[in-house]
Structure formats: C-alpha cells, structure tokens
Scaffold this motif. Structure first.
Motif, PDB file in Angstrom:
ATOM      1  N   ARG A 122      29.797  35.715  31.084  1.00  0.00           N
ATOM      2  CA  ARG A 122      30.671  36.866  31.320  1.00  0.00           C
ATOM      3  C   ARG A 122      31.728  36.590  32.374  1.00  0.00           C
ATOM      4  N   GLY A 123      31.977  35.320  32.669  1.00  0.00           N
ATOM      5  CA  GLY A 123      32.952  35.009  33.701  1.00  0.00           C
ATOM      6  C   GLY A 123      34.375  35.346  33.307  1.00  0.00           C
ATOM      7  N   HIS A 124      35.195  35.653  34.322  1.00  0.00           N
ATOM      8  CA  HIS A 124      36.615  35.928  34.068  1.00  0.00           C
ATOM      9  C   HIS A 124      37.447  35.346  35.204  1.00  0.00           C
ATOM     10  N   ALA A 125      38.449  34.574  34.852  1.00  0.00           N
ATOM     11  CA  ALA A 125      39.368  34.015  35.837  1.00  0.00           C
ATOM     12  C   ALA A 125      40.460  35.046  36.106  1.00  0.00           C
ATOM     13  N   ALA A 126      40.288  35.821  37.163  1.00  0.00           N
ATOM     14  CA  ALA A 126      41.228  36.899  37.469  1.00  0.00           C
ATOM     15  C   ALA A 126      42.570  36.328  37.912  1.00  0.00           C
ATOM     16  N   LEU A 127      43.644  36.807  37.304  1.00  0.00           N
ATOM     17  CA  LEU A 127      44.992  36.332  37.583  1.00  0.00           C
ATOM     18  C   LEU A 127      45.782  37.381  38.351  1.00  0.00           C
ATOM     19  N   LYS A 128      46.885  36.979  38.915  1.00  0.00           N
ATOM     20  CA  LYS A 128      47.753  37.926  39.595  1.00  0.00           C
ATOM     21  C   LYS A 128      48.239  38.954  38.573  1.00  0.00           C
ATOM     22  N   GLY A 129      48.248  40.211  38.982  1.00  0.00           N
ATOM     23  CA  GLY A 129      48.561  41.285  38.058  1.00  0.00           C
ATOM     24  C   GLY A 129      47.331  41.934  37.464  1.00  0.00           C
ATOM     25  N   GLU A 130      46.145  41.438  37.877  1.00  0.00           N
ATOM     26  CA  GLU A 130      44.873  42.000  37.430  1.00  0.00           C
ATOM     27  C   GLU A 130      44.053  42.421  38.651  1.00  0.00           C
ATOM     28  N   ALA A 131      43.013  43.189  38.391  1.00  0.00           N
ATOM     29  CA  ALA A 131      42.025  43.516  39.425  1.00  0.00           C
ATOM     30  C   ALA A 131      40.673  43.672  38.746  1.00  0.00           C
ATOM     31  N   LEU A 132      39.629  43.235  39.428  1.00  0.00           N
ATOM     32  CA  LEU A 132      38.266  43.453  38.962  1.00  0.00           C
ATOM     33  C   LEU A 132      37.627  44.544  39.809  1.00  0.00           C
ATOM     34  N   ILE A 133      37.027  45.523  39.143  1.00  0.00           N
ATOM     35  CA  ILE A 133      36.300  46.591  39.826  1.00  0.00           C
ATOM     36  C   ILE A 133      34.833  46.419  39.453  1.00  0.00           C
ATOM     37  N   ILE A 134      34.000  46.075  40.440  1.00  0.00           N
ATOM     38  CA  ILE A 134      32.618  45.657  40.192  1.00  0.00           C
ATOM     39  C   ILE A 134      31.645  46.646  40.828  1.00  0.00           C
ATOM     40  N   PRO A 135      30.738  47.244  40.037  1.00  0.00           N
ATOM     41  CA  PRO A 135      29.701  48.114  40.604  1.00  0.00           C
ATOM     42  C   PRO A 135      28.632  47.260  41.291  1.00  0.00           C
ATOM     43  N   ASN A 136      28.621  47.250  42.610  1.00  0.00           N
ATOM     44  CA  ASN A 136      27.828  46.292  43.373  1.00  0.00           C
ATOM     45  C   ASN A 136      26.329  46.393  43.108  1.00  0.00           C
ATOM     46  N   ASP A 137      25.813  47.591  42.905  1.00  0.00           N
ATOM     47  CA  ASP A 137      24.380  47.755  42.653  1.00  0.00           C
ATOM     48  C   ASP A 137      23.980  47.333  41.245  1.00  0.00           C
ATOM     49  N   HIS A 138      24.892  47.448  40.306  1.00  0.00           N
ATOM     50  CA  HIS A 138      24.553  47.326  38.886  1.00  0.00           C
ATOM     51  C   HIS A 138      25.150  46.097  38.225  1.00  0.00           C
ATOM     52  N   CYS A 139      25.817  45.247  38.986  1.00  0.00           N
ATOM     53  CA  CYS A 139      26.411  44.041  38.414  1.00  0.00           C
ATOM     54  C   CYS A 139      26.411  42.935  39.464  1.00  0.00           C
ATOM     55  N   LEU A 140      25.734  41.850  39.166  1.00  0.00           N
ATOM     56  CA  LEU A 140      25.752  40.692  40.063  1.00  0.00           C
ATOM     57  C   LEU A 140      27.033  39.911  39.833  1.00  0.00           C
ATOM     58  N   HIS A 141      27.431  39.161  40.839  1.00  0.00           N
ATOM     59  CA  HIS A 141      28.663  38.393  40.708  1.00  0.00           C
ATOM     60  C   HIS A 141      28.554  37.098  41.504  1.00  0.00           C
TER      61      HIS A 141
ATOM     62  N   VAL B 101      44.139  25.643  38.141  1.00  0.00           N
ATOM     63  CA  VAL B 101      42.827  25.820  37.509  1.00  0.00           C
ATOM     64  C   VAL B 101      42.101  26.934  38.264  1.00  0.00           C
ATOM     65  N   VAL B 102      42.257  28.156  37.795  1.00  0.00           N
ATOM     66  CA  VAL B 102      41.708  29.316  38.506  1.00  0.00           C
ATOM     67  C   VAL B 102      40.211  29.435  38.211  1.00  0.00           C
ATOM     68  N   PRO B 103      39.357  29.418  39.229  1.00  0.00           N
ATOM     69  CA  PRO B 103      37.917  29.567  38.991  1.00  0.00           C
ATOM     70  C   PRO B 103      37.581  30.969  38.506  1.00  0.00           C
ATOM     71  N   ARG B 104      36.551  31.048  37.697  1.00  0.00           N
ATOM     72  CA  ARG B 104      36.136  32.346  37.176  1.00  0.00           C
ATOM     73  C   ARG B 104      35.259  33.083  38.185  1.00  0.00           C
ATOM     74  N   THR B 105      35.416  34.386  38.241  1.00  0.00           N
ATOM     75  CA  THR B 105      34.438  35.242  38.886  1.00  0.00           C
ATOM     76  C   THR B 105      33.334  35.476  37.860  1.00  0.00           C
ATOM     77  N   LEU B 106      32.112  35.090  38.210  1.00  0.00           N
ATOM     78  CA  LEU B 106      30.986  35.219  37.291  1.00  0.00           C
ATOM     79  C   LEU B 106      30.426  36.637  37.395  1.00  0.00           C
ATOM     80  N   LEU B 107      30.205  37.282  36.268  1.00  0.00           N
ATOM     81  CA  LEU B 107      29.812  38.688  36.229  1.00  0.00           C
ATOM     82  C   LEU B 107      28.547  38.847  35.398  1.00  0.00           C
ATOM     83  N   ALA B 108      27.540  39.514  35.959  1.00  0.00           N
ATOM     84  CA  ALA B 108      26.260  39.663  35.274  1.00  0.00           C
ATOM     85  C   ALA B 108      25.762  41.100  35.399  1.00  0.00           C
TER      86      ALA B 108
END
Length: 306
Positions: free
Chosen positions: A250-269, A152-159
């Motif tokens: 906007r959450g996403h459960a990132a799996l192996k074989g994926e990567a999330l690239i998050i703009p730290n100033d413009h997107c909360l997580h 049960v992979v937890p989601r990375t919450l993206l805002a």
C-alpha cells in the motif's frame, strides 16, 4: 504484487485550488512574525475553507489513509507549512508537544543532526506515532505535505489496521489484545524519568481496530513467565511482519501537490529506504487531535505526560 496505495483519493477542483492558494498567501502576509503559532492562530478564523469537504471524506474513510491531490505548490517552505496547518485544521486541531519537538510542524528529511527515527535513510519500520501516549494527548491524525519530492522519491508505507489483522491468526490476535506488553517512553523526551505502562497492542473501538506499534517502545511485560514472554514476543514480531507486508503493498510516493492524511490509531505507516544520492525529499508533518483533547489541555501546546 501490484501496489494499490491509498484507496481514498480526493482531488481539489481548480477553483478550490486557487482559493486555497489565496488563503495560504493571506495567512502568510498577515503573520509578519512568520511563526507556526501565528499561522495557526490566524487559520482558526478560516476553518470553513474551500477544502472543508475533506473532513467528511476523511471521517467516512473508516480508518483508511486519504490521498489529497491537486494542491497548490509553493517555492517558500513557509507557505508549505501554512498549507500543512490548513489541512490539519480542516480535519481537527493542530497541536505541538512541549516535551517532544515543541513545534507545530516537523520537517522530515534525512539529516545527521536529528534524533528522530524518520531522519535516517534506512527502511523506517512500520509504526504509529507516539502510540504509547494516552487518549488525552496522542495524535489521532498525521498530515504529510511534501515541500520537495524530486528524483527517486521513497514511498510512504501505509498499512490499515484491518488489513494487518486479516493476516494474523486467532491465537496471535488474542495475545495482542491482552495487556501483556510494557510500553517504555520518556527516555528520549524531555522527562526526568522513564514511564512504563502495561498495554495491549490491539484494541477495537467503534468497530475499528486500534494498533499500538512504535519501534522498540514495546516489550513483553516483566511479570510474564518464560513461555508467556516467548508467546508475547512472537505475537509482537508477527504484528511487525504483517504491518510491513501490507505497507509494502500500500505504499505511495507522495509528490509535491499532494498530501497524505493518515489516521494514526487505525493505520500504521513507515518509509522505504532513501537513496540519498538520487532523491531530494522534504516532508512537512502536522499532528491533529479532536476538540476534546485541546479542551482537556486548554491549549494546543500539550504534554505527553498526561
């Protein structure tokens, strides 16, 4: 409501995936010391990689997170570290913070031995990493690469900040734009004293909103009267609530074989709670800054005190 996840998605073609796989192995084999700094030094010679087009995608995403798919998968965590650094170097410059974690790669997992907020199993509140730091050292991009994601992979919450601001009324936005908040930092870092800065929690830069939210680092400034403090505290809470509401959509459960690239100033997580009995998860995080930040420090191991 239906969860939408990142709106910008890019998948490597199979030929690109094979090239990235070969490059990761090449870096590893040429760095017998197997240290992150060695990996990074070698990668700087190979920034023109098969995934160079990801930089253009990220820059055109206008503050939205990017989901990168069809990445090679590795059994060795060291190979996954190289991959995280490779993606970071494609975007900008990977850095480490001498007074924070002193490491170019952070392992994010539930553990009783870590003091990091992300090391627990409860809901990880929406935030921007090291949001109180100045422009000459703050991480502008986060790269998250799952090395392990099973059960049960937890989601990375993206805002994205624009969607958060859309949920706020005009009066709340006006308060958040004013420098009526104190950012307290340093108490859990390698500093000899706690630093207090007056800041706004919401700014606008080149048409994009910049949000400052970092767990309990912010509070209404001491000079405010009681009514102003109450209004500032309420605006702060409204920002938290709006960010969490968007993040859960906007959450996403990132799996192996994926990567999330998050703009730290413009997107909360943040992160959903972890069911430790039914989930095995290890994320690798690299921090990325633009050239100007590295040039200011003259090195990639930088200090947050600047």
């Amino acid at each position: 409501m239906q969860e939408t996840g990142p709106t910008t998605r890019v998948a490597l073609q199979d030929a690109e995936r094979a090239q990235v796989n070969d490059l990761v192995h090449k870096v590893f084999e040429n760095c017998p010391g197997q240290t992150e700094y060695r990996y990074l030094s070698f990668l700087r010679e190979h920034v023109d990689t098969p995934i160079g087009r990801i930089r253009d995608t990220y820059e055109s995403a206008a503050g939205q997170p990017v989901l990168l798919g069809n990445l090679p998968q590795f059994e060795s965590v060291e190979h996954s570290k190289v991959l995280a650094l490779l993606i970071g170097q494609t975007i900008g410059n990977c850095v480490a913070y001498s007074d924070y974690n002193g490491s170019y790669i952070t392992d994010i997992r539930a553990t009783e031995l870590s003091r990091e907020k992300s090391a627990g199993t409860d809901l990880l509140a929406m935030h921007n990493d090291l949001a109180w730091a100045s422009d000459v050292c703050r991480p502008r991009t986060l790269v998250l690469v799952p090395h392990l994601a099973e059960g049960v992979v937890p989601r990375t919450l993206l805002a994205p900040a624009t969607e958060v601001v859309d949920r706020l009324d005009a009066a709340t936005i006006d308060i958040l734009r004013a420098p009526v908040f104190e950012a307290r930092s340093g108490s859990s870092l390698g500093w000899k004293y706690e630093r207090v800065r007056k800041m706004a929690l919401l700014e606008e830069n080149a048409g994009k909103f910049v949000v400052r939210l970092n767990f309990s680092a912010y509070s209404p400034a001491a000079h405010l009267d009681s009514d102003q403090r109450e209004a500032a505290a309420e605006a702060h809470q409204q920002l938290h609530d709006a960010a969490l509401a968007v993040g859960r959509l906007r959450g996403h459960a990132a799996l192996k074989g994926e990567a999330l690239i998050i703009p730290n100033d413009h997107c909360l997580h943040g992160r959903d709670p972890i069911d430790s009995g039914n989930s095995r998860r290890l994320l690798l995080r690299s921090y990325v800054v633009p050239n100007s930040v590295v040039e200011h420090h003259g090195r990639t191991m930088i200090s947050l005190e600047h």
